[in-house]
Design an enzyme around this catalytic site. Structure first.
Site, PDB file in Angstrom:
ATOM      1  N   GLU A  29       4.690  -7.054  40.290  1.00 16.78           N
ATOM      2  CA  GLU A  29       5.906  -7.856  38.885  1.00 16.78           C
ATOM      3  C   GLU A  29       7.037  -7.749  38.153  1.00 16.78           C
ATOM      4  O   GLU A  29       6.439  -7.553  36.830  1.00 16.78           O
ATOM      5  CB  GLU A  29       5.586  -9.224  37.850  1.00 16.78           C
ATOM      6  N   LYS A  34      -4.704  -3.753  29.951  1.00 15.36           N
ATOM      7  CA  LYS A  34      -3.898  -2.524  28.876  1.00 15.36           C
ATOM      8  C   LYS A  34      -2.416  -3.576  28.560  1.00 15.36           C
ATOM      9  O   LYS A  34      -1.588  -3.542  29.491  1.00 15.36           O
ATOM     10  CB  LYS A  34      -3.409  -1.618  29.854  1.00 15.36           C
ATOM     11  N   CYS A  58      12.495 -10.987  32.663  1.00 14.49           N
ATOM     12  CA  CYS A  58      12.907 -10.171  34.177  1.00 14.49           C
ATOM     13  C   CYS A  58      13.696 -11.690  35.171  1.00 14.49           C
ATOM     14  O   CYS A  58      14.130 -11.268  35.871  1.00 14.49           O
ATOM     15  CB  CYS A  58      11.354  -9.695  34.983  1.00 14.49           C
ATOM     16  N   GLU A  94      19.688  -3.651  35.696  1.00 11.54           N
ATOM     17  CA  GLU A  94      18.716  -4.668  34.874  1.00 11.54           C
ATOM     18  C   GLU A  94      19.269  -3.695  33.754  1.00 11.54           C
ATOM     19  O   GLU A  94      18.724  -2.839  33.054  1.00 11.54           O
ATOM     20  CB  GLU A  94      17.351  -4.394  35.322  1.00 11.54           C
TER      21      GLU A  94
HETATM   22  P1  NAD Z   1       6.891  -0.049  32.165  1.00  7.49           P
HETATM   23  O1  NAD Z   1       7.462  -0.224  33.099  1.00  7.49           O
HETATM   24  O2  NAD Z   1       7.592   0.433  31.546  1.00  7.49           O
HETATM   25  O3  NAD Z   1       5.612  -0.791  31.298  1.00  7.49           O
HETATM   26  C1  NAD Z   1       4.692  -1.863  32.015  1.00  7.49           C
HETATM   27  C2  NAD Z   1       3.344  -1.373  31.878  1.00  7.49           C
HETATM   28  O4  NAD Z   1       2.830  -0.230  32.531  1.00  7.49           O
HETATM   29  C3  NAD Z   1       2.826  -0.796  29.860  1.00  7.49           C
HETATM   30  O5  NAD Z   1       1.991  -1.711  29.602  1.00  7.49           O
HETATM   31  C4  NAD Z   1       2.951   0.720  29.905  1.00  7.49           C
HETATM   32  O6  NAD Z   1       2.018   0.950  29.332  1.00  7.49           O
HETATM   33  C5  NAD Z   1       1.987   0.838  31.776  1.00  7.49           C
HETATM   34  N1  NAD Z   1       2.766   1.754  31.977  1.00  7.49           N
HETATM   35  C6  NAD Z   1       3.588   2.614  31.685  1.00  7.49           C
HETATM   36  N2  NAD Z   1       3.592   3.659  32.704  1.00  7.49           N
HETATM   37  C7  NAD Z   1       2.421   3.854  33.535  1.00  7.49           C
HETATM   38  C8  NAD Z   1       1.709   4.540  34.820  1.00  7.49           C
HETATM   39  N3  NAD Z   1       2.251   5.954  34.948  1.00  7.49           N
HETATM   40  N4  NAD Z   1       0.399   4.154  35.099  1.00  7.49           N
HETATM   41  C9  NAD Z   1       0.378   2.783  34.136  1.00  7.49           C
HETATM   42  N5  NAD Z   1       1.117   1.992  33.862  1.00  7.49           N
HETATM   43  C10 NAD Z   1       2.326   2.417  33.456  1.00  7.49           C
HETATM   44  O7  NAD Z   1       8.121  -2.071  31.683  1.00  7.49           O
HETATM   45  P2  NAD Z   1       8.556  -2.374  29.992  1.00  7.49           P
HETATM   46  O8  NAD Z   1       9.525  -1.032  29.296  1.00  7.49           O
HETATM   47  O9  NAD Z   1       6.906  -1.897  28.980  1.00  7.49           O
HETATM   48  O10 NAD Z   1       8.706  -3.901  30.558  1.00  7.49           O
HETATM   49  C11 NAD Z   1      10.493  -4.103  30.823  1.00  7.49           C
HETATM   50  C12 NAD Z   1      10.143  -3.952  32.589  1.00  7.49           C
HETATM   51  O11 NAD Z   1       8.862  -4.924  33.135  1.00  7.49           O
HETATM   52  C13 NAD Z   1      11.681  -4.808  32.555  1.00  7.49           C
HETATM   53  O12 NAD Z   1      12.306  -3.576  33.848  1.00  7.49           O
HETATM   54  C14 NAD Z   1      11.332  -6.266  33.271  1.00  7.49           C
HETATM   55  O13 NAD Z   1      12.288  -6.559  34.240  1.00  7.49           O
HETATM   56  C15 NAD Z   1       9.865  -5.817  33.851  1.00  7.49           C
HETATM   57  N6  NAD Z   1       9.261  -7.396  33.954  1.00  7.49           N
HETATM   58  C16 NAD Z   1       8.996  -7.979  34.653  1.00  7.49           C
HETATM   59  C17 NAD Z   1       8.739  -8.934  34.962  1.00  7.49           C
HETATM   60  C18 NAD Z   1       8.056 -10.130  35.858  1.00  7.49           C
HETATM   61  O14 NAD Z   1       7.342 -11.372  36.425  1.00  7.49           O
HETATM   62  N7  NAD Z   1       8.468  -9.603  37.278  1.00  7.49           N
HETATM   63  C19 NAD Z   1       7.944  -9.754  33.913  1.00  7.49           C
HETATM   64  C20 NAD Z   1       8.556  -8.860  32.299  1.00  7.49           C
HETATM   65  C21 NAD Z   1       8.576  -8.075  32.833  1.00  7.49           C
END
Ligand code: NAD
Length: 457
Positions: free
Chosen positions: A232, A157, A264, A356
């Site tokens: 992650e 997804k 990140c 962040e």
């Molecule tokens: P997010 O947590 O809002 O969403 C990430 C994914 O999770 C999306 O596909 C979203 O649709 C899905 N999602 C949202 N709510 C959910 C739920 N309740 N159950 C299951 N899935 C759900 O994050 P974002 O805003 O899309 O991404 C930014 C964040 O990602 C930042 O905080 C960043 O640091 C982190 N990030 C971490 C890494 C890493 O490798 N550590 C890499 C990239 C991004």
């Protein structure tokens, strides 16, 4: 109000609609998992060398479409063309690396009295991958390709804002001859399709990349089913710059501006030894002024827009107009632009220094000596990456051992190679992706003891 049945993909550089895509419902997820269960049984029975051959063919098809994938990433995510080309190449290279792993998924033979003892790495079944919008293509690949190579099916997804490159990768997999339904991409909302994938009893593992807040919820839901999970999550990584460092290299602003800071691993806490603080400020001011921000499709551009208006509001909330800061420039007009910024008078416990931001904003913080540097570097709930800059080898080694983070670089700002492990300490995550053990994270270890004693008389 967003339409629950549809996702609208905007070009972040122009605010124009690139595409609308149907959003998967809970029922769509359940049906995809049923198809994936069937596809996985067939796939696991394919000889490892043949699985590897198919994945290499998939890599060739990705390579043939690399420019198309890169340009799609530019349009849906606002990535610079140079970055997007690297991302398409990363997906291809990981396929080749993982393909080799399919042929080397070795068990062990362990001495045991009265028989032979052997271990096997068996595929888990169906793996659910949930990806964020900041690196849509590489992160989709990191979760999915090693899982496929280890004999699993994948339901991916992508994030609401960026489903297009993932959909294209799934189409290219079919073109390469991978079995139907083995690698399915279901665009959808996190709170419907994402949750449905996490809660599905036939999804054997979840690989989640995204915010720490959502990661916590995913882990809680997985716990109910005792489902393994790789997380992650976020970061607030330090760049520790000692006075003897090459300041121009150490203060390369792309250590926190790459991908408009939506990374990140961004080194957003710039920790500088106080004896060179003024010099560091000058180096940073010159470097920010030289950053070319603009149309990400232009080869000369080094920084594009943020992903969305919402993200820009969030980033803005950390940078009041009167905050003491070094500032670069950004275009006016349509697009979610924000200038490169270094906040110069934050306290280590301020909101901007602790949270962040996920935008092109860093904080500059002074330290006195090695001990103070390590204390500041570790003064965060995160632990994803970081850099250490010094010409003193002993100090470089001591500080790398003392900083609690999963991916450190000395006299370098690199974090990610598909052949080395990647992941976070503390609230930056759980488990590792990539590297030599990437495939084993998608297997169960089975131990079998074979008696050499004859049947009891
Ligand atoms: P997010 O947590 O809002 O969403 C990430 C994914 O999770 C999306 O596909 C979203 O649709 C899905 N999602 C949202 N709510 C959910 C739920 N309740 N159950 C299951 N899935 C759900 O994050 P974002 O805003 O899309 O991404 C930014 C964040 O990602 C930042 O905080 C960043 O640091 C982190 N990030 C971490 C890494 C890493 O490798 N550590 C890499 C990239 C991004």
């Amino acid at each position: 109000m967003s339409d629950p049945n549809e996702l609208t993909v905007l070009n972040p550089a122009t605010e124009e609609i690139v595409a609308t895509v149907p959003a998967a419902s809970e029922e769509d997820v359940a049906a995809a998992v049923v198809r994936a269960v069937r596809a996985q049984r067939t796939w696991a029975a394919v000889a490892p060398a043949d699985r590897a051959r198919l994945l290499r063919r998939f890599a060739d098809v990705v390579d043939a479409h690399a420019e198309e994938l890169a340009r799609l990433e530019v349009r849906e995510a606002g990535h610079t063309l140079g970055n997007a080309r690297w991302e398409a190449g990363n997906a291809r290279d990981l396929l080749l690396y993982a393909a080799g792993g399919a042929e080397r998924l070795l068990g062990r033979q362990i001495p045991a009295p009265g028989g032979w003892d052997v271990t096997f790495h068996e595929p888990l079944g169906v793996v659910g991958v949930i990806a964020p919008w900041n690196f849509p293509m590489p992160i989709a690949a990191w979760g999915s390709f090693p899982a496929l190579a280890a004999g699993n099916a994948v339901v991916l997804k992508p994030a609401e804002a960026t489903p297009l490159t993932a959909l294209r990768l799934a189409a290219l997999a079919l073109e390469a001859g991978l079995p139907e339904h083995l690698f399915q991409v279901l665009p959808g909302y996190g709170t419907t399709a994402g949750r449905a994938l996490v809660d599905h009893p036939d999804v054997a593992k979840i690989v989640f990349t995204g915010s720490t807040r959502t990661g916590r919820e995913v882990m809680e839901r997985c716990a109910r089913l005792v489902k393994p999970v790789t997380l992650e999550l976020g970061g607030k990584s330090p760049n520790v710059v000692f006075a003897d460092a090459d300041l121009t290299a150490a203060l390369d602003p792309f250590s926190f501006l790459d991908n408009c800071g939506q990374d990140c691993c961004a080194r957003t806490r710039v920790l500088v030894q106080e004896s060179v603080l003024d010099e560091a400020r000058d180096v940073l001011a010159d470097a920010l002024a030289a950053v070319v921000v603009g149309d990400p499709a232009d080869e000369k551009t080094r920084m594009g827009p943020l992903i969305s208006a919402r993200q820009r509001e969030r980033v803005r909330s950390y940078v009041p107009d009167d905050a003491p800061a070094l500032r670069g420039s950004a275009p006016d007009g349509p697009g979610f632009w924000f200038p490169p910024t270094v906040l110069t008078a934050e306290r280590p416990d301020s909101r901007a220094a602790r949270e962040e931001i996920f935008g092109p904003v860093a904080v500059l913080l002074p330290f006195t000596d090695e001990q103070d540097a390590v204390r500041l570097a570790n003064d965060t709930p995160y632990g994803l990456s970081g850099s250490v800059w010094t010409k003193d080898l002993g100090r470089a080694l001591r500080v790398s051992q003392a900083v609690r983070a999963g991916n450190l670089s000395v006299n370098s700002h690199s974090s990610v190679r598909y052949w080395t492990p990647f992941g976070g300490f503390k609230q930056s995550g759980l488990g590792r992706e990539l590297g030599p053990d990437a495939l084993t994270a998608f297997t169960e270890t089975k131990n079998v003891f074979i008696s050499t004693e004859g049947p009891a008389q």
